[in-house]
Design a protein around this motif. Structure first.
Motif, PDB file in Angstrom:
ATOM      1  N   LEU A  68      93.968 -61.850  66.332  1.00 13.51           N
ATOM      2  CA  LEU A  68      95.418 -61.755  66.415  1.00 13.51           C
ATOM      3  C   LEU A  68      95.958 -63.029  67.059  1.00 13.51           C
ATOM      4  O   LEU A  68      95.697 -63.304  68.230  1.00 13.51           O
ATOM      5  CB  LEU A  68      95.827 -60.535  67.235  1.00 13.51           C
ATOM      6  CG  LEU A  68      97.339 -60.396  67.464  1.00 13.51           C
ATOM      7  CD1 LEU A  68      98.058 -60.223  66.142  1.00 13.51           C
ATOM      8  CD2 LEU A  68      97.627 -59.220  68.386  1.00 13.51           C
ATOM      9  N   GLN A  69      96.697 -63.810  66.261  1.00 15.54           N
ATOM     10  CA  GLN A  69      97.335 -65.010  66.823  1.00 15.54           C
ATOM     11  C   GLN A  69      98.826 -64.768  66.827  1.00 15.54           C
ATOM     12  O   GLN A  69      99.444 -64.714  65.765  1.00 15.54           O
ATOM     13  CB  GLN A  69      97.046 -66.218  65.928  1.00 15.54           C
ATOM     14  CG  GLN A  69      95.642 -66.773  66.045  1.00 15.54           C
ATOM     15  CD  GLN A  69      95.556 -68.099  65.317  1.00 15.54           C
ATOM     16  OE1 GLN A  69      96.193 -69.076  65.690  1.00 15.54           O
ATOM     17  NE2 GLN A  69      94.795 -68.119  64.239  1.00 15.54           N
ATOM     18  N   THR A  70      99.384 -64.589  68.016  1.00 18.17           N
ATOM     19  CA  THR A  70     100.822 -64.379  68.054  1.00 18.17           C
ATOM     20  C   THR A  70     101.537 -65.724  67.937  1.00 18.17           C
ATOM     21  O   THR A  70     100.943 -66.770  68.159  1.00 18.17           O
ATOM     22  CB  THR A  70     101.256 -63.691  69.359  1.00 18.17           C
ATOM     23  OG1 THR A  70     100.809 -64.500  70.467  1.00 18.17           O
ATOM     24  CG2 THR A  70     100.668 -62.290  69.462  1.00 18.17           C
ATOM     25  N   THR A  91     102.658 -60.858  58.874  1.00 11.48           N
ATOM     26  CA  THR A  91     101.316 -61.453  58.937  1.00 11.48           C
ATOM     27  C   THR A  91     101.188 -62.298  60.197  1.00 11.48           C
ATOM     28  O   THR A  91     102.148 -62.890  60.681  1.00 11.48           O
ATOM     29  CB  THR A  91     101.056 -62.327  57.709  1.00 11.48           C
ATOM     30  OG1 THR A  91     102.194 -63.173  57.492  1.00 11.48           O
ATOM     31  CG2 THR A  91     100.845 -61.470  56.468  1.00 11.48           C
ATOM     32  N   SER A  92      99.963 -62.324  60.677  1.00 12.93           N
ATOM     33  CA  SER A  92      99.671 -63.034  61.920  1.00 12.93           C
ATOM     34  C   SER A  92      99.776 -64.544  61.707  1.00 12.93           C
ATOM     35  O   SER A  92      99.722 -65.020  60.576  1.00 12.93           O
ATOM     36  CB  SER A  92      98.256 -62.658  62.359  1.00 12.93           C
ATOM     37  OG  SER A  92      97.729 -63.584  63.271  1.00 12.93           O
ATOM     38  N   ARG A  93      99.936 -65.299  62.783  1.00 14.65           N
ATOM     39  CA  ARG A  93      99.941 -66.766  62.681  1.00 14.65           C
ATOM     40  C   ARG A  93      98.662 -67.211  62.011  1.00 14.65           C
ATOM     41  O   ARG A  93      97.577 -66.741  62.331  1.00 14.65           O
ATOM     42  CB  ARG A  93     100.063 -67.401  64.076  1.00 14.65           C
ATOM     43  CG  ARG A  93     100.265 -68.913  63.998  1.00 14.65           C
ATOM     44  CD  ARG A  93     100.806 -69.524  65.267  1.00 14.65           C
ATOM     45  NE  ARG A  93     101.270 -70.894  64.996  1.00 14.65           N
ATOM     46  CZ  ARG A  93     102.229 -71.532  65.671  1.00 14.65           C
ATOM     47  NH1 ARG A  93     102.830 -70.945  66.676  1.00 14.65           N
ATOM     48  NH2 ARG A  93     102.574 -72.763  65.340  1.00 14.65           N
ATOM     49  N   GLU A  95     106.526 -58.512  66.463  1.00 16.56           N
ATOM     50  CA  GLU A  95     105.083 -58.490  66.203  1.00 16.56           C
ATOM     51  C   GLU A  95     104.446 -57.197  66.687  1.00 16.56           C
ATOM     52  O   GLU A  95     103.517 -56.667  66.075  1.00 16.56           O
ATOM     53  CB  GLU A  95     104.411 -59.689  66.883  1.00 16.56           C
ATOM     54  CG  GLU A  95     104.746 -61.031  66.225  1.00 16.56           C
ATOM     55  CD  GLU A  95     104.413 -62.207  67.133  1.00 16.56           C
ATOM     56  OE1 GLU A  95     104.945 -62.300  68.263  1.00 16.56           O
ATOM     57  OE2 GLU A  95     103.605 -63.052  66.714  1.00 16.56           O
ATOM     58  N   PHE A 113      91.560 -61.250  58.533  1.00 14.43           N
ATOM     59  CA  PHE A 113      92.295 -61.038  59.772  1.00 14.43           C
ATOM     60  C   PHE A 113      91.285 -60.772  60.870  1.00 14.43           C
ATOM     61  O   PHE A 113      90.880 -59.636  61.108  1.00 14.43           O
ATOM     62  CB  PHE A 113      93.252 -59.848  59.584  1.00 14.43           C
ATOM     63  CG  PHE A 113      94.120 -59.573  60.777  1.00 14.43           C
ATOM     64  CD1 PHE A 113      94.457 -58.266  61.108  1.00 14.43           C
ATOM     65  CD2 PHE A 113      94.621 -60.601  61.578  1.00 14.43           C
ATOM     66  CE1 PHE A 113      95.278 -57.986  62.201  1.00 14.43           C
ATOM     67  CE2 PHE A 113      95.418 -60.335  62.668  1.00 14.43           C
ATOM     68  CZ  PHE A 113      95.754 -59.015  62.988  1.00 14.43           C
ATOM     69  N   TYR A 171     102.452 -55.952  63.540  1.00  9.62           N
ATOM     70  CA  TYR A 171     101.005 -56.146  63.445  1.00  9.62           C
ATOM     71  C   TYR A 171     100.244 -54.835  63.304  1.00  9.62           C
ATOM     72  O   TYR A 171      99.068 -54.835  62.959  1.00  9.62           O
ATOM     73  CB  TYR A 171     100.503 -56.953  64.647  1.00  9.62           C
ATOM     74  CG  TYR A 171     100.932 -58.416  64.605  1.00  9.62           C
ATOM     75  CD1 TYR A 171     100.686 -59.254  65.692  1.00  9.62           C
ATOM     76  CD2 TYR A 171     101.574 -58.971  63.514  1.00  9.62           C
ATOM     77  CE1 TYR A 171     101.069 -60.582  65.679  1.00  9.62           C
ATOM     78  CE2 TYR A 171     101.972 -60.297  63.482  1.00  9.62           C
ATOM     79  CZ  TYR A 171     101.714 -61.102  64.569  1.00  9.62           C
ATOM     80  OH  TYR A 171     102.092 -62.416  64.564  1.00  9.62           O
TER      81      TYR A 171
END
Lengths: 202, 881
Positions: free
Chosen positions: A111-113, A29-31, A123, A108, A127
């Protein structure tokens, strides 16, 4: 008929968040998105203080509010009890997020890496599982479960506080625990009939 | 890489996984499975085949994925071009080849070695816990070395090994002295019914998997836990009682417990004290044993035959524990009588005034403790009858021992346990020596008392001192980075007859991990050459002349030999001998394994081979015999050395390759009755010190040595203040914090959490851990009691300064019921970083600026531990102080 459920033993939970990060690692899951998270809150007044932990995830309700309101049929409850979101059908209206009383659905949208400006090789692969502009949540590690494995959070928990199995089988570990320890659900008054049970801490 | 069979609990994306083990904390004993897709790590789970973690992990094990892929890592060897050094000064790094890096370091260090090898300081930390040539390998009394050494530094020839881990956690003296074991002692959670846990974790507070499971099983079984702690922890949420205490006052609590046992309950394990302690030994007016004139053996008084006898006289009918007796022309009392007299003044009312714990509670807890100890009861294990004492006080903990007086606290705890006979028996506290119980452990010395080891023996005095860490003046100190830097900066003041010319830093960051940061920075600036093994650009890396980039732990092919039980023990680990193997992930950058570089450096400098070289010391440290012994004149890789060790421990049909294929190899060497040290020396065959004559002797020796050389202890205004901590019976000495001006009206304390028990594995920069800690409602805040905050007109979320007399730090307040009203609490070790670290790393409140390591103010003169809980004042950042 199998009806999957999760049991969380509050007597054993130590609030370490291993379940939270195990879920994150297994599902990439994304940040900013935590399908499982642990509420930590205090009760009582000093010196009779108390610290409480409440791991929260999708309840995979028997009567899911989210399914009722989904306009595209993206959210469905499977025969085995798991409530899933088909991201190809989801249009991101987020009506389900308003409807869900447990606030465990996540949109979502960006997209926050984890390291801003950099996509880790992990990721890069992970992702791909997620579609921007859709709603996502815990799916009881569906892919693992279909292979006879346990969800990531259950496998990881160092307190041995999480159990997964068939609620319709009276001899399953989860059924026995619920019966013997008087397992309860959150907000039964809402009539959602969660498949996630908690064992009391006392 | 090895392909495993599809795991019953594995992830489904792909079937490829490898055995590994975690380095997310200093234990490094959780065997794992690392899942890969096209060579990329996609998940980490526990290895169900390990008898230790049994398939479980903690958040840090999983977070290692983000540690591996951290873009802020050191990627190539570097040399600095900017001569100005500092954590926030651009070093002007230039990438160099490994050949240049190795050549530069070897040439520089070789020059130092030729001049005087003592001029090199090797810094060791938990970051190097799995590194064979740097791991602190303590060799016990059964081999001819009384003190541990690091293989690399010993082969180089420098005694200057400085442990970065430990100045805030020096918890070994009492275990080395009373249990004859290292590193510490743990709780028997299999049998314990009543555990008083002061200032420590029993597992859950840092989420170590095997201790956590054992703890929860004990709670489920009905064990009563009493946590003695300024803050209410996750463990306290499972406890029978939480005793909120002023930090650093736990010694007063312990002394009052002893008082209650002697004067109010009047009940203790007489059989155990008479037969298994030096309690009956007669003490003369000089404070030492009264000895038989011819045999020199210590004497006891037999009240039935009404005369003195040597302690091991077979005609003894009973031992006096009280009274005054005349032996020859010497008036003597049994040690226990002296202890009892000494404890008279430590009433629960007195202790209440110091600790804030109500006197009635102290009485109740002591009574519960003694009742649960079941004095006189037994348990049969493998048809051998053991005393059963299922109550324990203590277990090593930095909250209580990282205090001035912390050694006395630990020793007072031993007295409590010894009074109920709960030492080294089922249910009681036990040392955690590797590989566990055996006949050597409790072997008595000539006085019939357990032979001490390592730090309890201490470094012999030498003048001028040999060690830059001032071990000659602090012979029992565990780790002395704070004394090292002082001696580096002022060698004349510390009588050091040489200057330090080089630093080699191995998995250690004392700049962050100690206190008096400016001294460390100055010391590193002063020393002409520093080389660091670095994963990230932490404070020590930023002071380096040469940075040697190290693999992140997932990238290192290694074996880890299970060291010791931590926090607790039970049958699953009693007598366990285990090795874990790690198959590496392909390294991402131009990094190397630390051991490989050290072998190369040793080779270039000429101390890899030959007597006293690396091979020779590996043979000794790994106890390699026969075919497994390394040929002194050959060059071996670390993998070959590991292979030899695997064979030595498990037998020749095993190998390093086998270990890598199977993840773990294990066996149990001491099970059943053999798993308890009592079995080997039962009844009166050995005795634990309850009167600490050796500590007194150490102090008296120091006095003599100082006088002999006509010198004073460096940096002690009042010399006598040092010796106050070297007496045979622990007593209460208010630390300098007790006389702080009234504006410093609160105490501050610190604790470890599951997200950051250590800086090991670069927990600070780890982005997954950063998200978890920032989401957590407690982790990144300064805790203050709600009522206290109200009185001070402080609100939730206020930004405040916390200021001690030694430094200040700031952060956001969290109002809570989970902390003592006089205490502010700051979790973990956040808030310290450099300009080259990730932005996440510097967030939070840095604790250590509040502390001082000044010898006469802030350390325990026996263990060297830094006092971790000074008095502070709290005020808003935008308000008046």
């Amino acid at each position: 008929m199998t009806r999957y459920g999760l049991v969380i033993d509050l007597k054993r939970c130590i609030g370490c968040d291993t379940c939270t990060i195990a879920c994150k690692a297994a599902n990439a899951t994304s940040r900013g998105i935590m399908w499982n998270h642990v509420l930590k809150y205090e009760t009582g007044k000093y010196p009779n203080s108390q610290l409480n932990f409440l791991p929260i995830t999708c309840m995979h309700c028997e009567e899911p509010e989210c399914e009722k309101v989904c306009p595209t049929g993206a959210t469905t409850k499977r025969n085995d009890g798991i409530v899933v979101v088909d991201s190809d059908k989801c249009v991101g209206c987020r009506y389900c997020m308003v409807a869900c009383p447990y606030a465990i659905r996540y949109f979502f949208d960006e997209l926050q890496t984890y390291y801003p400006g950099y996509v880790t090789p992990y990721e890069e692969i992970g992702y791909k599982k997620h579609k921007l502009g859709t709603v996502q949540k815990c799916d009881f590690c569906l892919e693992r479960v279909e292979q006879g494995l346990q969800p990531a959070c259950v496998v990881a928990c160092p307190a041995n506080a999480r159990f997964f199995g068939d609620l319709d089988d009276p001899d399953s570990e989860v059924s026995k625990l619920i019966k013997e320890r008087k397992g309860f659900v959150l907000n039964p008054e809402l009539g959602t009939k969660p498949s996630v049970y908690y064992l009391p801490r006392d | 890489m090895t392909l495993g069979t599809p795991a019953p609990s594995g992830t489904t994306q792909q079937e490829e996984w490898i055995y590994s083990f975690c380095m997310g904390c200093m234990q490094a004993d959780c065997s794992t499975r690392v899942y890969l897709k096209d060579g990329v790590v996609v998940n980490i789970e526990g290895n169900p085949d390990s008898p230790l973690n049994q398939g479980k992990v903690c958040p840090r094990a999983i977070a290692a994925i983000m540690g591996l892929y951290n873009p802020y890592r050191v990627k190539t060897p570097l040399k600095r071009t900017n001569p100005e050094k500092g954590p926030d000064i651009d070093p002007g790094w230039v990438e160099i080849s490994w050949e240049e890096a190795l050549d530069t370091v070897a040439t520089r260090l070789e020059k130092v070695r030729e001049e005087d090898p003592r001029k090199l300081v090797v810094w060791e930390g938990w970051g190097a816990a799995e590194v064979f040539l740097i791991t602190s390998k303590e060799i016990e009394k059964s081999v001819n070395y009384t003190h541990g050494f690091l293989i690399f530094s010993k082969a180089f020839g420098t005694p200057n090994e400085v442990f970065a881990h430990g100045p805030l956690c020096s918890i070994h003296y009492a275990a080395n002295l009373v249990h004859g074991q290292h590193p510490e002692y743990v709780t028997d959670l299999q049998h314990c019914q009543y555990l008083i846990a002061p200032g420590r974790t029993v597992g859950p507070n840092v989420a170590t998997p095997h201790a956590t499971k054992r703890f929860l099983d004990a709670i489920e079984r009905g064990m009563k836990l009493v946590t003695l702690d300024p803050r209410f922890s996750p463990e306290a949420s499972k406890a029978y009682r939480w005793l909120p205490v002023r930090p650093g006052t736990e010694l007063a609590f312990a002394l009052a417990m002893i008082h209650v046992i002697f004067y109010e309950l009047k009940k203790f394990d007489e059989w155990s004290v008479k037969n298994r302690t030096n309690g009956p030994y007669l003490i003369g007016p000089d404070g030492y044993y009264v000895r038989d004139n011819s045999t020199k053996k210590p004497l006891i008084w037999d009240p039935v035959d009404n005369r003195a006898k040597t302690f091991n006289d077979p005609s003894i009918k009973d031992y006096a524990l009280e009274g005054e007796y005349t032996v020859g022309d010497v008036k003597a009392k049994p040690a226990l009588q002296l202890i009892k007299e000494h404890m008279k003044k430590y009433t629960p009312e007195w202790a209440e005034g110091i600790t804030s714990i109500p006197a009635s509670t102290i009485r109740e807890v002591t009574q519960e403790f003694v009742e649960h100890a079941m004095i006189g009861s037994t348990i049969t294990i493998d048809d051998f009858e053991f005393p059963l004492r299922p109550a324990q006080f203590g277990g090593s903990g930095r909250g209580t021992m990282s205090q001035r007086g912390g050694t006395y606290f630990d020793l007072a705890g031993k007295i409590i346990n010894l009074l109920v006979g709960a030492v080294e028996v089922p249910g009681g506290i036990t040392g955690n020596r590797n590989p566990g119980p055996c006949a050597d452990v409790l072997e008595p010395d000539d006085d019939g008392v357990v032979t001490p080891i390592l730090e309890a023996i201490g470094i012999p005095f030498k003048y001028p001192p040999e060690h830059v860490g001032m071990n000659e003046f602090y012979p029992h100190a565990h780790a002395a980075p704070h004394l090292t830097v002082r001696a580096v900066l002022e060698p004349e003041k510390y009588y050091l007859p040489y200057n330090i010319e080089a630093m080699l830093v191995c998995g250690a960051n004392s700049i962050r991990g100690t206190c008096n940061r400016e001294l460390f920075i100055e010391a590193f600036k002063k020393v002409p050459f520093t080389a660091t093994f670095s994963i990230n650009f932490d404070e020590v890396a930023m002071m380096a002349d040469i940075v040697l980039p190290e693999h992140q732990f997932l990238e290192r092919r290694y074996a880890r030999f299970y060291l010791v039980a931590h926090q607790s023990t039970d049958d699953s680990i009693r007598g366990l001998v285990m090795a874990m193997g790690r198959n590496p992930v392909k390294p991402l950058f131009n990094t190397k394994r630390m051991d490989d570089v050290l072998i190369e450096l040793a080779d270039r400098m000429g101390f890899l081979t030959g007597p006293g070289g690396i091979n020779d010391l590996v043979n000794i440290a790994f106890q390699l015999k026969g075919k497994n012994k390394l040929d002194l004149d050959k060059k071996y890789t670390i993998d070959e050395m590991i292979d030899r060790r695997v064979k030595e421990v498990f037998g020749n049909k095993y190998s390093f390759d086998y270990l890598l294929e199977h993840g773990v190899i294990y066996k149990y060497e001491a099970t059943g009755k053999l798993g308890y040290n009592y079995y080997y020396w039962p009844d009166n065959k050995t005795r634990f010190p309850i009167y600490f004559d050796r500590l007194k002797a150490s102090g008296d020796r120091m006095r003599k040595n100082l006088k002999k050389h006509n010198i004073k202890l460096p940096n002690w205004k009042e010399q006598e203040d040092y010796f106050k901590y070297y007496e045979a019976i622990p007593y209460w000495i208010p630390s300098p914090e007790f006389t702080a001006p009234p504006e410093y009206d609160m105490w501050v304390c610190n604790w470890k959490t599951p997200f950051m028990p250590f800086g090991t594995a670069n927990t600070q920069e780890n982005a997954w851990l950063a998200e978890l800690r920032e989401e957590d409602p407690y982790e990144m805040y300064i805790w203050i009691n709600t009522e206290t905050a109200k009185k001070k007109r402080l609100e939730d979320g206020d930004e405040v300064w916390i200021e001690s007399r030694y430094g200040k730090t700031k952060g956001k307040l969290k109002l809570t019921e989970l902390i003592h009203p006089e205490v502010v609490g700051i979790p973990a070790g956040y808030g310290s970083g450099t300009i080259m670290m990730s932005p996440d790393a510097k967030k939070g409140t840095y604790y250590n600026t509040l502390l001082t390591s000044q010898e006469d103010t802030g350390i325990d003169p026996v263990s060297g531990s830094i006092s971790i809980s000074p008095k502070v004042k709290v005020y808003k950042v935008d308000g008046a102080g």
